[in-house]
Design an enzyme around this catalytic site. Structure first.
Site, PDB file in Angstrom:
ATOM      1  N   GLY A 112       3.654  -0.254  -1.585  1.00  0.00           N
ATOM      2  CA  GLY A 112       2.441  -1.044  -1.399  1.00  0.00           C
ATOM      3  C   GLY A 112       1.237  -0.309  -1.935  1.00  0.00           C
ATOM      4  O   GLY A 112       1.238   0.922  -2.025  1.00  0.00           O
ATOM      5  N   CYS A 143       1.705   7.287   2.364  1.00  0.00           N
ATOM      6  CA  CYS A 143       0.663   6.570   1.636  1.00  0.00           C
ATOM      7  C   CYS A 143       0.470   7.225   0.273  1.00  0.00           C
ATOM      8  O   CYS A 143       0.448   8.456   0.187  1.00  0.00           O
ATOM      9  CB  CYS A 143      -0.640   6.641   2.443  1.00  0.00           C
ATOM     10  N   LEU A 144       0.298   6.402  -0.760  1.00  0.00           N
ATOM     11  CA  LEU A 144       0.095   6.958  -2.101  1.00  0.00           C
ATOM     12  C   LEU A 144      -1.212   7.739  -2.199  1.00  0.00           C
ATOM     13  O   LEU A 144      -1.385   8.530  -3.117  1.00  0.00           O
ATOM     14  CB  LEU A 144       0.121   5.829  -3.146  1.00  0.00           C
ATOM     15  N   HIS A 200      -6.022  -0.707   4.942  1.00  0.00           N
ATOM     16  CA  HIS A 200      -6.821  -0.135   3.842  1.00  0.00           C
ATOM     17  C   HIS A 200      -8.057  -0.996   3.557  1.00  0.00           C
ATOM     18  O   HIS A 200      -9.114  -0.482   3.200  1.00  0.00           O
ATOM     19  CB  HIS A 200      -5.994  -0.046   2.557  1.00  0.00           C
ATOM     20  N   GLN A 213      -7.526   1.671  -3.071  1.00  0.00           N
ATOM     21  CA  GLN A 213      -6.815   2.879  -3.504  1.00  0.00           C
ATOM     22  C   GLN A 213      -6.944   3.126  -5.003  1.00  0.00           C
ATOM     23  O   GLN A 213      -6.643   4.220  -5.476  1.00  0.00           O
ATOM     24  CB  GLN A 213      -5.329   2.798  -3.129  1.00  0.00           C
ATOM     25  N   GLU A 245      -1.255  -1.889   4.476  1.00  0.00           N
ATOM     26  CA  GLU A 245      -2.141  -2.262   3.364  1.00  0.00           C
ATOM     27  C   GLU A 245      -3.377  -3.014   3.869  1.00  0.00           C
ATOM     28  O   GLU A 245      -4.476  -2.825   3.348  1.00  0.00           O
ATOM     29  CB  GLU A 245      -1.384  -3.090   2.318  1.00  0.00           C
TER      30      GLU A 245
HETATM   31 ZN    ZN Z   1      -1.790   3.581   2.051  1.00  0.00          ZN
END
Ligand code: ZN
Length: 160
Positions: free
Chosen positions: A46, A88-89, A134, A51, A131
């Site tokens: 996701g 998380c990326l 975020h 981001q 997500e």
């Molecule tokens: Zn994330």
């Protein structure tokens, strides 16, 4: 399509509340394509627009069942509970244990700006919650039970 730079935790943009998308424009379509490409490139499940530095209410998710695009998502219903590992990326190489609902029903717009509803359980429910957080400027680390821990060497993950 192009890869976008993923903002890392500590970047102020990840703490801001995102704006709703009012209309679909070629620019927003490109953003969505780029978000998908960036998510797949990073082996993520996701990615939310903030981001990649864009304060719009857009998330993309793919838990291995094909891409899901949620514009202006709104969680309508949750139930149950699941406790498990989450990453998380924007915080690569780390993970923590987070409790989330086991079922989520979300209403959103698709890329044609048509409203639809989506139900998800387990990993999909977790991804939707993560997500959507975020979009409110929230990182999952605030929800972690105990300490973050290092992860790595996972299948398909490379360090180069
Ligand atoms: Zn994330």
């Amino acid at each position: 399509m192009a890869l976008r730079q993923i903002r890392l935790m500590g970047d102020a943009i990840l703490e801001k509340v995102c704006r709703p998308v009012g209309e679909m424009t070629p620019r927003t379509k490109t953003l969505i394509d780029d978000m998908l490409e960036t998510m797949y490139d990073a082996n993520g499940v996701g990615l939310a627009a903030p981001q990649v530095g864009i304060l719009k209410r857009i998330v993309v998710i793919d838990i291995g069942e094909g891409p899901v695009i949620l514009i202006n998502p709104e969680i309508l219903e949750t139930s149950g509970e699941q406790t498990g590992q989450e990453g998380c990326l924007s915080l690569p190489g780390q993970a923590g244990i987070v409790t989330r609902p086991n079922y989520v029903k979300v209403r959103a717009l698709d890329t044609d700006m048509n409203e639809f509803e989506l139900e998800g359980s387990e990993l999909l429910a977790r991804a939707i919650c993560h997500e959507c957080d975020h979009l409110e400027g929230h990182m999952y680390v605030k929800l972690v039970e105990g300490d973050l821990f290092e992860v790595g060497g996972e299948e398909g993950e490379e360090d180069d």
